[in-house]
Scaffold this motif. Structure first.
Motif, PDB file in Angstrom:
ATOM      1  N   ASP A  81      -0.766  50.028  60.869  1.00 11.82           N
ATOM      2  CA  ASP A  81       0.312  50.702  60.727  1.00 11.82           C
ATOM      3  C   ASP A  81       0.185  52.268  60.820  1.00 11.82           C
ATOM      4  N   ASP A  82      -0.886  52.546  60.139  1.00  7.51           N
ATOM      5  CA  ASP A  82      -0.965  54.156  60.147  1.00  7.51           C
ATOM      6  C   ASP A  82      -1.498  54.968  61.317  1.00  7.51           C
ATOM      7  N   MET A  83      -1.523  53.934  62.150  1.00  8.28           N
ATOM      8  CA  MET A  83      -1.855  54.726  63.810  1.00  8.28           C
ATOM      9  C   MET A  83      -0.651  55.011  64.499  1.00  8.28           C
ATOM     10  N   LEU A  84       0.458  54.730  64.104  1.00 11.64           N
ATOM     11  CA  LEU A  84       1.775  54.643  65.032  1.00 11.64           C
ATOM     12  C   LEU A  84       2.400  55.869  64.691  1.00 11.64           C
ATOM     13  N   ILE A  85       2.449  56.762  66.072  1.00 14.80           N
ATOM     14  CA  ILE A  85       3.258  58.031  65.937  1.00 14.80           C
ATOM     15  C   ILE A  85       4.696  57.838  66.323  1.00 14.80           C
ATOM     16  N   LYS A 100      -8.725  62.005  72.926  1.00 17.24           N
ATOM     17  CA  LYS A 100      -8.289  62.007  74.056  1.00 17.24           C
ATOM     18  C   LYS A 100      -7.213  61.269  74.137  1.00 17.24           C
ATOM     19  N   VAL A 101      -6.191  61.270  75.552  1.00 17.70           N
ATOM     20  CA  VAL A 101      -4.941  60.716  75.437  1.00 17.70           C
ATOM     21  C   VAL A 101      -4.899  59.885  76.942  1.00 17.70           C
ATOM     22  N   GLU A 102      -4.192  58.715  76.972  1.00 16.96           N
ATOM     23  CA  GLU A 102      -4.300  57.866  77.941  1.00 16.96           C
ATOM     24  C   GLU A 102      -2.713  57.249  77.798  1.00 16.96           C
ATOM     25  N   GLY A 103      -2.509  57.060  79.180  1.00 19.65           N
ATOM     26  CA  GLY A 103      -0.947  56.667  79.419  1.00 19.65           C
ATOM     27  C   GLY A 103      -1.114  54.822  79.710  1.00 19.65           C
ATOM     28  N   GLU A 104      -0.243  54.055  79.060  1.00 17.29           N
ATOM     29  CA  GLU A 104      -0.287  52.978  78.964  1.00 17.29           C
ATOM     30  C   GLU A 104       1.039  52.220  78.838  1.00 17.29           C
ATOM     31  N   SER A 133       3.991  54.268  76.785  1.00 17.77           N
ATOM     32  CA  SER A 133       3.158  54.621  75.486  1.00 17.77           C
ATOM     33  C   SER A 133       2.043  55.493  75.823  1.00 17.77           C
ATOM     34  N   PHE A 134       1.745  56.155  74.913  1.00 16.89           N
ATOM     35  CA  PHE A 134       0.190  56.768  74.840  1.00 16.89           C
ATOM     36  C   PHE A 134      -0.671  55.927  73.879  1.00 16.89           C
ATOM     37  N   GLU A 135      -1.884  55.930  74.208  1.00 15.52           N
ATOM     38  CA  GLU A 135      -2.852  55.712  73.084  1.00 15.52           C
ATOM     39  C   GLU A 135      -3.823  56.844  73.153  1.00 15.52           C
ATOM     40  N   ILE A 136      -3.973  57.369  71.849  1.00 18.15           N
ATOM     41  CA  ILE A 136      -4.829  58.482  71.522  1.00 18.15           C
ATOM     42  C   ILE A 136      -6.309  57.892  71.072  1.00 18.15           C
ATOM     43  N   VAL A 137      -7.302  57.810  71.822  1.00 19.76           N
ATOM     44  CA  VAL A 137      -8.386  57.351  71.496  1.00 19.76           C
ATOM     45  C   VAL A 137      -9.365  58.406  70.793  1.00 19.76           C
ATOM     46  N   ILE A 152     -17.121  49.326  70.581  1.00 24.48           N
ATOM     47  CA  ILE A 152     -16.599  47.819  69.940  1.00 24.48           C
ATOM     48  C   ILE A 152     -16.603  47.977  68.559  1.00 24.48           C
ATOM     49  N   SER A 153     -17.823  48.179  68.038  1.00 22.50           N
ATOM     50  CA  SER A 153     -17.864  48.383  66.533  1.00 22.50           C
ATOM     51  C   SER A 153     -17.060  49.268  66.105  1.00 22.50           C
ATOM     52  N   ASP A 154     -16.755  50.424  66.753  1.00 27.57           N
ATOM     53  CA  ASP A 154     -15.630  51.572  66.187  1.00 27.57           C
ATOM     54  C   ASP A 154     -14.117  51.309  66.614  1.00 27.57           C
ATOM     55  N   ASN A 155     -14.078  50.140  66.564  1.00 29.07           N
ATOM     56  CA  ASN A 155     -12.597  49.347  66.624  1.00 29.07           C
ATOM     57  C   ASN A 155     -12.280  49.945  68.177  1.00 29.07           C
ATOM     58  N   ALA A 156     -13.102  49.756  68.933  1.00 31.24           N
ATOM     59  CA  ALA A 156     -12.561  50.287  70.346  1.00 31.24           C
ATOM     60  C   ALA A 156     -12.083  51.643  70.494  1.00 31.24           C
ATOM     61  N   SER A 157     -12.825  52.553  69.650  1.00 25.85           N
ATOM     62  CA  SER A 157     -12.254  53.858  69.657  1.00 25.85           C
ATOM     63  C   SER A 157     -10.936  54.103  69.403  1.00 25.85           C
ATOM     64  N   SER A 158     -10.135  53.263  68.856  1.00 23.86           N
ATOM     65  CA  SER A 158      -8.953  53.291  68.543  1.00 23.86           C
ATOM     66  C   SER A 158      -8.487  54.632  67.737  1.00 23.86           C
ATOM     67  N   ALA A 159      -7.367  55.164  67.688  1.00 21.24           N
ATOM     68  CA  ALA A 159      -6.847  56.345  66.809  1.00 21.24           C
ATOM     69  C   ALA A 159      -5.514  56.361  66.412  1.00 21.24           C
ATOM     70  N   ARG A 160      -4.706  56.444  67.429  1.00 19.52           N
ATOM     71  CA  ARG A 160      -3.186  56.455  67.317  1.00 19.52           C
ATOM     72  C   ARG A 160      -2.650  55.831  68.495  1.00 19.52           C
ATOM     73  N   LEU A 161      -1.102  55.535  68.287  1.00 17.43           N
ATOM     74  CA  LEU A 161      -0.416  55.073  69.544  1.00 17.43           C
ATOM     75  C   LEU A 161       1.036  55.600  69.402  1.00 17.43           C
ATOM     76  N   VAL A 162       1.813  55.979  70.531  1.00 16.68           N
ATOM     77  CA  VAL A 162       3.057  56.710  70.714  1.00 16.68           C
ATOM     78  C   VAL A 162       3.921  55.857  71.550  1.00 16.68           C
ATOM     79  N   LEU A 163       4.691  55.418  71.152  1.00 16.20           N
ATOM     80  CA  LEU A 163       5.723  54.399  71.995  1.00 16.20           C
ATOM     81  C   LEU A 163       7.057  55.406  72.272  1.00 16.20           C
TER      82      LEU A 163
END
Length: 257
Positions: A81-85, A100-104, A133-137, A152-163
């Motif tokens: 929940d704290d990743m959602l922007i 880094k920013v990705e379009g998804e 959406s954006f995923e910010i890794v 993978i150990s690092d939660n697949a490099s997850s950081a933030r998401l924007v809907l």
């Protein structure tokens, strides 16, 4: 191998913004199975601190990235929940290490999906709607010097998401042919189509549901599932503005400050 101890190091890195060295160098025998156990140990610690899982993300869906890391399937991570922007909010660059920013495409589920045996048809049936959406890794491993087990150990490099603010019915979209344009500071930097995401973004979601069944984990009703990037990720610095537009879905923007 102490999964919890390694997970604690990654969480400390995330909090301090001080990256660690590659885990695969420190632990040469680190397997993919070990890496997922490390990820799950880290997620359990965050849940114990009051965080909440709001979805999952799929990474490494493009053949190019798989070839780069020498693998033949995607990976996954958890969204909290704290990743959602929210769209329209800004994101502090200093809150992250090397974003880094990705379009998804983001799938929102109206039914739970649990493998094995989940098909693309099941994903269509279970999807309430799709958002741009954006995923910010971000990598807690120094300089993005990662192998598959590191990310993978690092939660697949997850950081933030924007809907984005517009949701479309999956029935109204041809997911294989849907086009995406990715802009950085007003200039188009890349474009792609849905077929670049595991052949069909819905196929990536089906893969994830089946993969998670090994750990007795489901894609739950109401969760957000990020299906994977259409194009390569773009580095983000303070002052950068990113916009991603999907055919039939509209656009979403994020500004780093």
């Amino acid at each position: 191998m102490n999964y919890k101890e390694i997970a604690e190091r990654l969480l400390e890195s995330e909090a301090s913004k001080i990256p660690v060295g590659p885990l695969t160098e420190q632990y040469p025998d680190l397997s993919i199975e070990d890496a997922y156990h490390i990820q799950l140990a880290g997620i359990d610690m965050k849940l114990s601190q009051g965080r909440r899982i709001i979805g999952k993300k799929i990474g490494l869906t493009s053949r190019g990235m798989q070839k780069l890391l020498g693998v033949n399937e995607p990976d996954y991570g958890h969204l909290l929940d704290d990743m959602l922007i929210l769209e329209g909010d800004t994101l502090k660059r200093s809150d992250l290490i090397a974003p880094k920013v990705e379009g998804e495409l983001a799938f929102v589920l109206k039914e739970t999906l649990k493998g094995p045996g989940i098909t693309i048809a099941d994903v269509y049936r279970a999807t309430y709607g799709i958002f741009p959406s954006f995923e910010i890794v971000d990598s807690r491993v120094r300089d993005w010097k990662i192998k598959l087990a590191d990310t993978i150990s690092d939660n697949a490099s997850s950081a933030r998401l924007v809907l984005g603010s517009k949701m479309a019915s999956i029935k109204d979209l041809d997911l294989k042919l849907i086009g995406m344009m990715f802009e950085k500071n007003g200039e188009m930097v890349s474009s792609g189509v849905g077929a670049e995401v595991w052949g069909n973004p819905a196929a990536a979601v089906a893969w994830l549901a089946n993969k998670l069944s090994v750990f007795d984990i489901a894609l739950e009703k109401g969760e957000i599932i990020l299906a994977g990037a259409f194009t390569a990720a773009e580095k983000a610095e303070a002052g950068d503005i990113f916009t991603v537009s999907f055919q039939g879905l509209g656009s979403v923007s994020i500004k780093f400050v």
